[in-house]
Design an enzyme around this catalytic site. Structure first.
Site, short mmCIF file in Angstrom:
data_model
loop_
_atom_site.label_atom_id
_atom_site.label_comp_id
_atom_site.label_asym_id
_atom_site.label_seq_id
_atom_site.Cartn_x
_atom_site.Cartn_y
_atom_site.Cartn_z
N GLU A 123 0.83 -1.19 0.00
CA GLU A 123 0.00 0.00 0.00
C GLU A 123 0.88 1.25 0.00
O GLU A 123 1.71 1.46 0.87
CB GLU A 123 -0.87 -0.02 1.28
CG GLU A 123 -1.55 1.28 1.59
CD GLU A 123 -2.26 1.25 2.95
OE1 GLU A 123 -2.24 0.19 3.63
OE2 GLU A 123 -2.83 2.27 3.32
N ASP B 134 -3.91 -0.05 10.02
CA ASP B 134 -4.97 0.86 10.45
C ASP B 134 -6.25 0.59 9.65
O ASP B 134 -6.30 -0.34 8.85
CB ASP B 134 -4.52 2.33 10.32
CG ASP B 134 -4.15 2.65 8.87
OD1 ASP B 134 -4.40 1.83 7.98
OD2 ASP B 134 -3.58 3.74 8.64
N ASP C 170 -7.75 2.22 7.21
CA ASP C 170 -7.58 2.31 5.76
C ASP C 170 -6.86 1.09 5.20
O ASP C 170 -7.23 0.54 4.17
CB ASP C 170 -6.76 3.56 5.39
CG ASP C 170 -7.65 4.78 5.30
OD1 ASP C 170 -8.89 4.62 5.40
OD2 ASP C 170 -7.10 5.89 5.12
#
Ligand code: 0RA
Length: 665
Positions: free
Chosen positions: A435, A510, A512
């Site tokens: 990510e 987290d 997200d």
């Protein structure tokens, strides 16, 4: 369960002795290498013990003798499975010279019915027999009700304590078997049964066997649930589509062809994904097989014939409906019973019997045609939907061509963002899908470039659950994944062509990050399912905390581990252990505790390349979680809940599962 016929031809005395030794070896082999029989000795294997006994009770139901199974998880984590079948026979077994009950419970693979007209199961981990459960139990007690009498026998680690005893009588007609076992702590790492895990399989079995009620009781917290579905597969399909809008009532097909009992329910919804689940003798055939091929062939042919005959497709129109067009929005459950199934494929969950294809194909052909003649409005709705799918397919083909011309789907041309590895052997190579560009940068610097490739993904990828296939193929991030993995997509996908043996998803710890991980998993599940089915998809586990004192540094993956490390740092000193809540956060997210510095990693980007390597990427020291398809039906449900349109079920799901990541999808 393996329903091998137990031989009853007379053996000589020597053979008998030799056989007894083999028997002993058999159970010892189970205890020595339990994973060979139940898959593993973790929570999965533990739960498999219950499934194994329950499968035996269900076999009684298949034979027409059982209508109720009650599973009870006791406070001490022993489990009782009780059924109303015929009861395991107790008469003297001529070969083994002991009660048939003892033979069934203590001889490997002798758990099967003695009558040959049963559905022999030989796939996956199913059918290993109750003797395996017995061998892996610290103790086990079986109670049989048969011919008006109650018989009991007890075992320790699979060995009978004494001969079968008659311990009472019962009134009435209800025969049955009751097995209580305590998994052996010498075998299992952790003995803790999960209500939801057990419930999932019982619910599935209740849908597949509508005449049987399945009850689950958990005495540790008083939870209880009864699964009984009069509508069987029709109810199953409605349940799978709970969060979708169906465009007609489920179609139900039942019958027998050439000795193969077939039961199917299906419906179309307004969604784009396909949710087809197939079973053979109650076993989920995740990789499909001949029964599924037969169903699809009949579906495509019958609908096409119907459409032409009724002028729904004009002879001169350019559209012809293919198998793919009938997949969009299709939710179906196919359940067949096969006498001697052959299971193939990577995970032994693909039916190979050729005769089953034609049996299913003929039956569905006949019954569906009848149905459509009686329900023309449903026929029209489905054909309309498939025509729209055909149009989208045509658009997707054009999109793909466009993309191909740009070389993005072409494996010869890898995406620019990919930092590939130097070794060419997929078995030893892995790709990290990371990510964000900054974490991607650290990963590129920290990796071992010989066998680790890095593909950074920008932010949230497209939610494939809500998009048409042409939109999916136009998405840049998705194109990059398809070409990096290099094994095609959808129907054409072939996991054997994958350029890496491990696909590792690495996202921030987290909210997200977990959303992105779910989006990625949804994409892989819907369009590269076999990658998950064969266990090539993993989730990286970056640490949550760094605990430092002086020059010494440790990483912790959760609060418990963090507190342990703090405790170790403080060992020797007479200080109380500081609980998580008492640690005050200072600026910059660091926490000070008498020279101990605790920092909480918020994102992958906060780690430098060396830290990322040593905590998360080094195969010698890292932990990666393998993603399994425990039950394809349950996985579909999870993705639909997480990614579909309905808000309320999504909220309920997230609230329930917020505390832990469920990786056995
Ligand atoms: C062997 C033969 C028969 C039934 C069973 C085993 C049996 C096993 C289990 C395990 C749990 N519940 C069970 N119920 C039955 C056939 C019995 C007959 O022919 O009468």
């Amino acid at each position: 369960m393996a329903k091998e016929k137990v031989k009853t031809n007379g053996n000589s005395h020597e053979e008998y002795n030799a056989k007894s030794i083999n028997v002993l070896k058999g159970l010892e082999a189970v205890r020595k290498r339990p994973a060979m029989y139940i898959g593993d000795v973790g929570l999965r294997g533990l739960h498999h013990l219950i499934n194994e006994v329950v499968d035996n009770s269900i076999d009684e139901a298949l034979a027409g003798y059982n209508d109720r199974v009650v599973v009870t998880i006791h406070k001490n984590q022993s489990v009782t499975v009780e059924d109303r079948g015929r009861g395991i026979p107790v008469d003297l077994h001529p070969e083994e010279k002991k009660s048939a009950l003892e033979v069934v419970m203590t001889v490997l693979h002798a758990g099967g019915k003695f009558d040959k007209n049963s559905y022999k199961v030989s796939g996956g981990l199913h059918g290993v027999g109750v003797s395996v459960v017995n061998a892996l139990s610290e103790w086990l007690i079986v109670e049989v009700r048969r011919d008006g009498k109650i018989y009991t026998q007890e075992y320790r680690q699979g060995k009978a304590k004494a001969a079968v005893k008659e311990t009472g009588k019962y009134k009435g007609e209800i025969t049955g078997t009751k097995i209580t076992f305590m998994p052996d702590k010498e075998i299992f790492k952790l003995i803790k049964f999960h209500f939801d895990t057990v419930a999932e399989r019982l619910r599935e079995l209740a849908y597949l066997n509508k005449e049987v009620s399945m009850t689950l009781k958990d005495e540790t917290d008083g939870q209880e649930e009864v699964f009984k579905f009069k509508g069987g597969l029709v109810d199953f399909v409605k349940y799978l589509d709970e969060n979708r809008s169906a465009i007609h009532k489920p179609v139900y097909i039942e019958g027998e062809k050439d000795g193969v009992p077939v039961e199917i329910a299906f419906e179309y919804s307004d969604s784009y994904s396909e949710n087809v689940h197939s079973y053979v003798n109650n076993i989920n055939t995740i990789e499909g097989g001949t029964h599924l091929v037969g169903f699809r062939t009949a579906l495509t042919r019958t609908f096409n014939n119907y459409a032409y005959k009724n002028g729904l497709i004009k002879d001169n129109s350019k559209i012809s409906l293919t198998g793919d067009d009938f997949k969009e929005g299709l939710t179906a459950v196919i359940s067949v019973k096969v006498m001697e199934p052959q299971f193939e494929g990577q995970t032994k969950t693909k039916l190979g019997n050729g005769e089953v294809k034609s049996a299913v194909e003929m039956l569905v052909g006949e019954k569906l045609q009848e149905y459509l003649e009686e329900n023309p409005s449903v026929g029209k709705k489905i054909i309309d939907k498939c025509m729209r799918a055909a149009e989208a397919r045509e658009a997707a083909r054009k999109a793909r061509e466009l993309v191909r011309r740009k070389n993005a789907l072409d494996t010869m041309h890898l995406p620019g963002k990919l930092a590939d590895c130097s070794i060419n052997d997929p078995e030893h190579c892995e790709i990290y899908i990371v990510e964000g560009d900054s974490a991607g940068g650290s990963a590129k610097m920290g990796r071992d470039r010989r066998f680790q490739a890095i593909l950074p993904i920008k932010g949230k990828i497209l939610n494939v659950e809500k998009a048409k296939i042409n939109k999916i193929l136009e998405n840049i991030e998705i194109q990059a994944m398809i070409s990096a993995i290099g094994a095609g997509i959808g129907e054409e996908f072939n996991h054997e062509k994958a350029r890496y043996g491990k696909i590792i998803l690495m996202t921030d710890a987290d909210v997200d990050g977990s959303h992105i991980r779910t989006l990625l998993l949804t994409f892989l599940y819907r369009h590269m399912k076999d990658l998950i089915a064969v266990g090539k998809v993993y989730i990286a586990q970056p640490p949550l905390y760094k605990i430092k004192k002086g020059k010494e540094e440790h990483y912790a993956f959760d609060e418990e581990e963090r507190d342990k490390i703090i405790k170790r740092f403080k060992a020797g000193k007479e200080e109380k252990i500081v609980a998580a809540e008492e640690i005050e956060e200072t600026e910059g997210g660091e926490q000070q505790l008498k020279g101990i510095v605790i920092s909480r990693y918020k994102g992958l980007g906060e780690m430098n390349p060396e830290q990322l390597w040593s905590t998360t990427m080094n195969p010698e020291t890292r932990t990666v979680l393998q993603v399994n398809i425990e039950s394809a039906a349950a996985a579909d449900k999870i993705f639909e809940t997480l990614m579909g349109d309905a808000v309320e079920p999504r909220r309920a799901f997230i609230e329930k599962h917020a505390k832990y990541a469920k990786l056995d999808i």
